[in-house]
Design a protein around this motif. Structure first.
Motif, short mmCIF file in Angstrom:
data_model
loop_
_atom_site.label_atom_id
_atom_site.label_comp_id
_atom_site.label_asym_id
_atom_site.label_seq_id
_atom_site.Cartn_x
_atom_site.Cartn_y
_atom_site.Cartn_z
N THR A 114 37.03 43.87 43.09
CA THR A 114 36.03 43.98 44.16
C THR A 114 34.77 43.28 43.69
N SER A 115 34.64 43.16 42.39
CA SER A 115 33.59 42.35 41.82
C SER A 115 34.22 41.63 40.64
N PRO A 116 34.41 40.34 40.72
CA PRO A 116 33.90 39.39 41.70
C PRO A 116 34.55 39.55 43.06
N ALA A 117 33.83 39.12 44.06
CA ALA A 117 34.31 39.20 45.44
C ALA A 117 35.41 38.16 45.66
N ALA A 118 36.08 38.29 46.79
CA ALA A 118 37.16 37.36 47.14
C ALA A 118 36.65 35.92 47.14
N SER A 119 37.47 35.02 46.70
CA SER A 119 37.19 33.58 46.63
C SER A 119 36.03 33.26 45.69
#
Length: 164
Positions: A114-119
């Motif tokens: 979830t962290s890092p966010a998607a892409s």
């Protein structure tokens, strides 16, 4: 000779259909509750194991930076691609772009960053000799999504390089 009258007394006791149905219903309820608890327990173990593995790789990178292994700083890049599995790379070098990757670890099925966010990506690079975080402090968050609710675990990296 005297004959004694012996009668064998038999009690015809058995379970009624109603008792059997009630017992089966209670067992079904207990089994369902037990399975739910077991599934939640297994999921918690899974997310704890992944967080532990991430922390171990981060500590390994920090230890190699402190010892000056390969004469360079070490780091870990966390990658959450738009498609495909999330993973993290252990590397040595000034930055990930010019680094040599030594190890790649994929997150298990059902576990996402979830962290890092998607892409996106997140780098944790440790300074040589001091082991301090070369970039700003970071928190890596992993999540397991399930019917009962998301299970979230954080791995925090402090500016002084400590991993919690």
């Amino acid at each position: 000779m005297k004959i004694v009258n012996c009668k064998l007394k038999i009690n015809n006791k058995a379970f009624t259909l109603l008792e059997i149905i009630l017992t089966m219903g209670i067992l079904a309820i207990l089994a369902t509750a037990g399975f739910g608890l077991y599934y939640g327990f297994q999921t918690n173990i899974k997310v704890d194991e992944v967080a532990g593995n991430i922390a171990a790789v981060l500590r390994y990178a920090r230890a190699n930076s402190i010892s000056g292994e390969q004469g360079a700083q070490w780091g870990v890049r966390f990658i959450y691609p738009e498609t495909g599995e999330s993973y993290y790379d252990l590397f040595w070098g000034a930055s990930y772009i010019v680094a040599t990757t030594t190890e790649r670890n994929y997150l298990p099925t059902g576990v996402i960053f979830t962290s890092p966010a998607a892409s996106s990506t997140l780098d944790a690079i440790f300074s040589r000799r001091s082991g301090n975080l070369a970039n700003s402090s970071s928190t890596i968050t992993i999540t397991v999504k399930n019917e009962a609710g998301d299970i979230v675990k954080n791995v925090a990296i402090k500016p002084n390089g400590l991993i919690q």
